[in-house]
Design a protein around this motif. Sequence first.
Motif, PDB file in Angstrom:
ATOM      1  N   SER A 110       0.835  -1.199   0.000  1.00 18.10           N
ATOM      2  CA  SER A 110       0.000   0.000   0.000  1.00 18.10           C
ATOM      3  C   SER A 110       0.871   1.251   0.000  1.00 18.10           C
ATOM      4  CB  SER A 110      -0.954  -0.005   1.196  1.00 18.10           C
ATOM      5  OG  SER A 110      -0.247   0.186   2.399  1.00 18.10           O
ATOM      6  N   GLU A 111       2.001   1.214   0.694  1.00 17.37           N
ATOM      7  CA  GLU A 111       2.920   2.342   0.680  1.00 17.37           C
ATOM      8  C   GLU A 111       3.581   2.483  -0.688  1.00 17.37           C
ATOM      9  OE1 GLU A 111       4.302   2.829   5.277  1.00 17.37           O
ATOM     10  OE2 GLU A 111       5.377   1.338   4.084  1.00 17.37           O
ATOM     11  N   GLY A 112       3.951   1.349  -1.270  1.00 21.94           N
ATOM     12  CA  GLY A 112       4.528   1.373  -2.611  1.00 21.94           C
ATOM     13  C   GLY A 112       3.547   1.910  -3.633  1.00 21.94           C
ATOM     14  N   ASN A 113       2.286   1.514  -3.500  1.00 23.74           N
ATOM     15  CA  ASN A 113       1.259   2.012  -4.412  1.00 23.74           C
ATOM     16  C   ASN A 113       1.087   3.521  -4.276  1.00 23.74           C
ATOM     17  OD1 ASN A 113       0.763  -0.559  -5.356  1.00 23.74           O
ATOM     18  ND2 ASN A 113      -0.942  -0.933  -3.961  1.00 23.74           N
ATOM     19  N   ALA A 114       1.147   4.008  -3.031  1.00 29.74           N
ATOM     20  CA  ALA A 114       1.010   5.447  -2.798  1.00 29.74           C
ATOM     21  C   ALA A 114       2.167   6.211  -3.441  1.00 29.74           C
ATOM     22  CB  ALA A 114       0.957   5.729  -1.302  1.00 29.74           C
ATOM     23  N   LEU A 115       3.386   5.692  -3.288  1.00 30.80           N
ATOM     24  CA  LEU A 115       4.544   6.360  -3.873  1.00 30.80           C
ATOM     25  C   LEU A 115       4.520   6.296  -5.397  1.00 30.80           C
ATOM     26  CD1 LEU A 115       7.364   5.240  -1.414  1.00 30.80           C
ATOM     27  CD2 LEU A 115       6.415   7.542  -1.690  1.00 30.80           C
ATOM     28  N   HIS A 116       4.054   5.160  -5.935  1.00 31.01           N
ATOM     29  CA  HIS A 116       3.986   5.059  -7.393  1.00 31.01           C
ATOM     30  C   HIS A 116       2.939   6.010  -7.956  1.00 31.01           C
ATOM     31  CE1 HIS A 116       3.263   3.127 -11.381  1.00 31.01           C
ATOM     32  NE2 HIS A 116       4.583   3.126 -11.343  1.00 31.01           N
ATOM     33  N   ALA A 117       1.839   6.183  -7.215  1.00 29.48           N
ATOM     34  CA  ALA A 117       0.829   7.158  -7.629  1.00 29.48           C
ATOM     35  C   ALA A 117       1.410   8.561  -7.623  1.00 29.48           C
ATOM     36  CB  ALA A 117      -0.389   7.072  -6.706  1.00 29.48           C
ATOM     37  N   LEU A 118       2.259   8.849  -6.629  1.00 33.43           N
ATOM     38  CA  LEU A 118       2.938  10.140  -6.569  1.00 33.43           C
ATOM     39  C   LEU A 118       3.850  10.315  -7.780  1.00 33.43           C
ATOM     40  CD1 LEU A 118       3.700  12.725  -4.955  1.00 33.43           C
ATOM     41  CD2 LEU A 118       5.515  11.363  -3.880  1.00 33.43           C
TER      42      LEU A 118
END
Length: 212
Positions: free
Chosen positions: A25-33
């Motif tokens: 979920s953290e990786g997904n958030a950073l990739h969205a960024l």
Amino acid sequence: MASFFSSFFLLSILLTLTPILCTNSEGNALHALRSKFSDPKNVLQSWDPTLVNPCTWFHVTCDSNSHVIRLDLGNSNISGALGSELGELKHLQYLELYGNKIEGKIPKELGNLKNLISMDLYGNNFQGEIPKSFSKLKSLRFLRLNNNKLSGPIPRELTTLSNLKVFDVSNNNLCGTIPVDGPFTSFPIESFENNRLNGPELQGLVSYDFGC
């Protein structure tokens, strides 16, 4: 008995998978960024969403539980806007995005980062008001928002941040008066210069947003 062992087996699998799901979920958030940024120097090239977690990505630091605790993208020549996804990094302690060309409003969701110690957003093109949600960042010690295009008053809610040691909003377009409560009693006047501020608040005499 068979049902008991089946349930135990399923529980063991879920417990094993939980850290991976949280980290993803953290990786997904950073990739969205990353998808919102223009990155001419390719500083985000290592941000591969197919990896188990973002802990091997450049400019990302994790703790021993593989939670993202630091994001270092200062002076990276990136541009674009921040989104609400940054608020998903619940364990983040250091957010370093200074010296770029990031624009738009500062997301109010950054107020969800309750472990944050330092937020450095200075030297960008942020617009709009300082989010009142920052008052929830009770661990925050360093907040540097100088050299942007921020407007509106300094939120009085920030006077409740008892751990705040450094606060700099110089060189913006802020208006109103300078708070005089809580940690604001110790911040030098240089932290507020080159705005449209009317000086220290005269409590009971004028509204804190006088002049806005």
